[in-house]
Design a protein around this motif. Structure first.
Motif, PDB file in Angstrom:
ATOM      1  N   VAL A 411       0.810  -1.145   0.052  1.00  0.00           N
ATOM      2  CA  VAL A 411       0.035   0.109  -0.114  1.00  0.00           C
ATOM      3  C   VAL A 411       1.008   1.317  -0.002  1.00  0.00           C
ATOM      4  CG1 VAL A 411      -1.730   1.090   1.191  1.00  0.00           C
ATOM      5  CG2 VAL A 411      -1.665  -1.282   1.223  1.00  0.00           C
ATOM      6  N   ILE A 412       0.428   2.307  -0.844  1.00  0.00           N
ATOM      7  CA  ILE A 412       1.365   3.513  -1.046  1.00  0.00           C
ATOM      8  C   ILE A 412       0.425   4.696  -0.566  1.00  0.00           C
ATOM      9  CG2 ILE A 412       2.577   4.912  -2.414  1.00  0.00           C
ATOM     10  CD1 ILE A 412       3.888   2.097  -1.925  1.00  0.00           C
ATOM     11  N   LEU A 413       0.871   5.237   0.268  1.00  0.00           N
ATOM     12  CA  LEU A 413       0.271   6.480   0.842  1.00  0.00           C
ATOM     13  C   LEU A 413       0.582   7.626  -0.106  1.00  0.00           C
ATOM     14  CD1 LEU A 413      -0.015   6.117   4.601  1.00  0.00           C
ATOM     15  CD2 LEU A 413      -1.726   5.158   2.678  1.00  0.00           C
ATOM     16  N   ALA A 414      -0.420   8.113  -0.766  1.00  0.00           N
ATOM     17  CA  ALA A 414       0.086   9.383  -1.584  1.00  0.00           C
ATOM     18  C   ALA A 414      -1.138  10.487  -1.570  1.00  0.00           C
ATOM     19  CB  ALA A 414       0.076   9.218  -3.176  1.00  0.00           C
ATOM     20  N   ILE A 415      -1.198  11.038  -0.353  1.00  0.00           N
ATOM     21  CA  ILE A 415      -2.308  11.756   0.030  1.00  0.00           C
ATOM     22  C   ILE A 415      -1.782  13.332   0.260  1.00  0.00           C
ATOM     23  CG2 ILE A 415      -3.797  10.094   0.675  1.00  0.00           C
ATOM     24  CD1 ILE A 415      -3.388  10.171   3.503  1.00  0.00           C
ATOM     25  N   GLY A 416      -0.670  13.424  -0.150  1.00  0.00           N
ATOM     26  CA  GLY A 416      -0.168  15.020   0.095  1.00  0.00           C
ATOM     27  C   GLY A 416       0.754  15.001   1.190  1.00  0.00           C
ATOM     28  N   PHE A 417       1.149  16.359   1.432  1.00  0.00           N
ATOM     29  CA  PHE A 417       2.301  16.775   2.478  1.00  0.00           C
ATOM     30  C   PHE A 417       1.601  17.600   3.618  1.00  0.00           C
ATOM     31  CE2 PHE A 417       4.058  15.293  -1.434  1.00  0.00           C
ATOM     32  CZ  PHE A 417       5.072  14.455  -1.007  1.00  0.00           C
ATOM     33  N   VAL A 418       2.028  17.792   4.890  1.00  0.00           N
ATOM     34  CA  VAL A 418       1.595  18.524   5.706  1.00  0.00           C
ATOM     35  C   VAL A 418       2.329  19.796   5.682  1.00  0.00           C
ATOM     36  CG1 VAL A 418       1.218  18.739   8.040  1.00  0.00           C
ATOM     37  CG2 VAL A 418       0.636  16.564   7.071  1.00  0.00           C
ATOM     38  N   GLY A 419       3.540  19.689   5.875  1.00  0.00           N
ATOM     39  CA  GLY A 419       4.651  20.986   5.907  1.00  0.00           C
ATOM     40  C   GLY A 419       5.985  20.411   6.082  1.00  0.00           C
ATOM     41  N   PRO A 420       6.767  21.333   6.464  1.00  0.00           N
ATOM     42  CA  PRO A 420       8.200  20.985   6.731  1.00  0.00           C
ATOM     43  C   PRO A 420       8.340  20.186   7.908  1.00  0.00           C
ATOM     44  CG  PRO A 420       7.856  23.290   7.331  1.00  0.00           C
ATOM     45  CD  PRO A 420       6.503  22.903   6.669  1.00  0.00           C
ATOM     46  N   THR A 421       9.406  19.315   8.164  1.00  0.00           N
ATOM     47  CA  THR A 421       9.912  18.774   9.223  1.00  0.00           C
ATOM     48  C   THR A 421      10.242  19.824  10.310  1.00  0.00           C
ATOM     49  OG1 THR A 421      12.285  18.656   8.529  1.00  0.00           O
ATOM     50  CG2 THR A 421      10.744  16.785   8.446  1.00  0.00           C
ATOM     51  N   THR A 422       9.656  19.603  11.559  1.00  0.00           N
ATOM     52  CA  THR A 422       9.842  20.763  12.517  1.00  0.00           C
ATOM     53  C   THR A 422      11.078  20.765  13.489  1.00  0.00           C
ATOM     54  OG1 THR A 422       8.541  19.132  13.991  1.00  0.00           O
ATOM     55  CG2 THR A 422       7.458  20.771  12.766  1.00  0.00           C
ATOM     56  N   SER A 423      11.712  19.596  13.488  1.00  0.00           N
ATOM     57  CA  SER A 423      12.898  19.327  14.467  1.00  0.00           C
ATOM     58  C   SER A 423      14.198  20.456  14.125  1.00  0.00           C
ATOM     59  CB  SER A 423      13.437  18.026  14.193  1.00  0.00           C
ATOM     60  OG  SER A 423      14.048  17.762  12.867  1.00  0.00           O
ATOM     61  N   LEU A 424      14.597  20.918  12.685  1.00  0.00           N
ATOM     62  CA  LEU A 424      15.485  21.830  12.331  1.00  0.00           C
ATOM     63  C   LEU A 424      14.831  23.261  12.755  1.00  0.00           C
ATOM     64  CD1 LEU A 424      17.869  22.710  10.651  1.00  0.00           C
ATOM     65  CD2 LEU A 424      16.579  22.472   8.748  1.00  0.00           C
ATOM     66  N   LEU A 425      13.634  23.481  12.314  1.00  0.00           N
ATOM     67  CA  LEU A 425      13.025  24.646  12.524  1.00  0.00           C
ATOM     68  C   LEU A 425      13.134  24.850  14.045  1.00  0.00           C
ATOM     69  CD1 LEU A 425      10.036  24.456  10.063  1.00  0.00           C
ATOM     70  CD2 LEU A 425      12.404  25.118   9.573  1.00  0.00           C
ATOM     71  N   GLU A 426      12.818  24.039  14.861  1.00  0.00           N
ATOM     72  CA  GLU A 426      12.924  24.237  16.359  1.00  0.00           C
ATOM     73  C   GLU A 426      14.447  24.532  16.691  1.00  0.00           C
ATOM     74  OE1 GLU A 426      11.466  20.657  17.954  1.00  0.00           O
ATOM     75  OE2 GLU A 426       9.272  21.193  17.611  1.00  0.00           O
TER      76      GLU A 426
END
Length: 491
Positions: A411-426
């Motif tokens: 099963v491949i989930l291709a339902i879009g993206f939420v946003g950038p990864t937060t660890s770097l931004l923190e």
């Protein structure tokens, strides 16, 4: 224009695709290029509109109409008709840093806003764009532009996707010293690993990267900011930092059975295949001999379908929770808004030939993943739904007796993206709201001194043309900032 009646005299010319049964056995690009005669015909079809909506790049109903890069489309269409290809290339490169990418993978909102498309097929703008740039490389018009002077200012860019590359290109031409930090082992970001080779050959990406290197841009690969190099180090060593990390966090489907083996995100699947192809090794994550279900009806889902076919999948189905678009523009989707109409992508054409059916299933909701008894997915429990319009908006309700069980080994989930990864931004301390880095358009500054943001990390998941446009605009903002921050010293 060269031929005022061209839009009346000629029908749209399409670039010839490789034979379906041949191309599914390799990873080469599926689409060819217009011939010189076809190019001339397509260029002649441009109408010389009084207002060329094709290059407006405006938002209508939350979708872009026309090109966000404001490409000078009528100008290079006319020059192509007149066979003045080098001049056409000059016009194209005035607004687009990487037409070899957009001419292959952009969904072409410019064509949706083409005036000819009101009553006929749009001008083949995307095909013309690709032909111009490919010919530019082949005939030696594209040469390294090495800045004659350096400002002494240093800029760090995190991420080598289309926004990072375009920002780097623009800033380098202004004389600043640019270093791109990329956590992967090859530069290009989404261009290298997120888009399959049959849509964008990786030699095309590498060719551009090599040119950028020759022009003076430095790439630090296998370097993840936050781990291999710290944000504090970048702030100390560079005059400005631009975060162009993209919207990497995928949208998940948190339903019963989600933790079962055999369920993967689309980008993990596509990246694994491209990595193995480039390394000359066998993919660990493969669809060979499996029943594959792709959840998500967008372009990424289609790329997963095409990849599964080439890996030798036993069967492929693609599920979308939304209804199928109509065959022609619906009421409220009038020109020049982007045409939400039913299309058959390259992957769906291939699937129809291989499996002798339409593999897409619309208005289908996945309700649960079914265990095979050993912790691996063996099927999906789905429900048919119907779309109902209300005063509050569109609702989806279950259809009576619409339940189904679909076999699935992968099963491949291709339902879009939420946003950038937060660890770097923190670690940087930048403000994130609604899964986006807070930085105003045209200014692009974050709340942290010397730190800017652009691309999908700032605006949310979007098109490659928006990523390039944001890279160009953030470069203008950073250049202005560096000029006013301290008197420029030339080296």
């Amino acid at each position: 224009m060269g031929k005022p009646t061209g839009f009346i005299d000629y029908k749209r010319e399409e670039a010839k695709e490789r034979d379906h049964l041949t191309r599914i056995n390799d990873w080469g690009e599926y689409q060819g290029r217009l011939t010189d005669e076809q190019l001339k015909t397509e260029g002649a079809r441009c109408m010389n509109c009084s207002i060329p909506f094709c290059h407006t790049g405006i938002d209508i109903n939350n979708q872009v109409s026309g090109c966000p890069l404001n490409n000078l489309i009528p100008e290079w269409n006319d020059l192509v008709y007149k066979e003045r290809f080098e001049e056409a290339l000059d016009r194209l490169l005035m607004t687009n840093n990487f037409p070899e990418f957009t001419g292959r993978v952009c969904p072409a909102p410019c064509e949706g806003a083409c005036t000819a498309s009101i009553h006929d097929d749009a001008v083949g703008i995307k095909s013309i764009e690709r032909a111009i740039i490919d010919r530019g490389f082949e005939e030696g018009y594209i040469k390294a532009r090495i800045p004659k002077q350096r400002t002494g200012k240093k800029v760090a860019i995190i991420g080598s996707g289309p926004s990072g590359l375009s920002a780097a290109d623009e800033l380098n031409q202004q004389g600043h010293s640019v270093t791109i930090f990329e956590k992967a082992n090859r530069p290009g970001g989404l261009l290298m690993y997120g888009i399959p080779t049959m849509k964008l050959d990786k030699d095309i990406v590498s060719r551009r990267i090599d040119l950028l290197k020759e022009e003076g841009i430095k790439f630090r690969l296998n370097t993840e900011v936050g781990q291999d190099v710290l944000p504090e180090d970048l702030k100390r060593d560079f005059d400005s930092i631009i975060v162009c990390t993209g919207a990497e966090s995928p949208r998940d489907l948190n339903i019963q059975g989600r933790k079962l083996k055999g369920i993967h995100f689309a980008m993990d699947y596509l990246t694994e295949q491209t990595q193995s192809y480039l390394d000359g090794s066998d993919a660990t994550l493969t669809a060979k001999g499996k029943n594959v279900v792709v959840i998500g009806g967008g372009d990424t889902g289609a790329d997963c379908v095409a990849t599964a076919i080439r890996q030798g999948a036993k069967n492929v189905r693609q599920l979308a929770i939304t209804p199928a678009f109509p065959k022609s523009r619906a009421t409220g989707n009038d020109w020049p808004s982007y045409p939400n109409v039913f299309r058959e992508d390259y992957a769906h054409k291939e699937a129809k030939i291989i499996f002798n059916r339409e593999i897409r299933e619309f208005l289908t909701e996945t309700h649960a993943f079914i265990d095979n008894g050993e912790g691996h997915v063996q099927a999906l429990f789905t429900r048919k739904i119907e779309e109902i319009s209300t005063k509050e908006g569109v609702l989806y309700e279950k259809v009576h007796r619409g339940d189904d069980v679909i076999p699935a080994d992968l099963v491949i989930l291709a339902i879009g993206f939420v946003g950038p990864t937060t660890s770097l931004l923190e670690r940087f301390g930048v403000t994130v709201q609604n899964n986006r880095i807070q930085a105003d358009y045209k200014d692009f500054r974050t709340n942290v001194k010397d730190v800017f943001a652009a691309g999908d990390a700032r605006r949310g998941p979007s098109l490659i043309v928006w990523a390039i446009q944001e890279g160009r605009e953030v470069a203008k903002a950073v250049h202005h900032y560096l000029q006013t921050k301290k008197e420029t010293q030339y080296a």
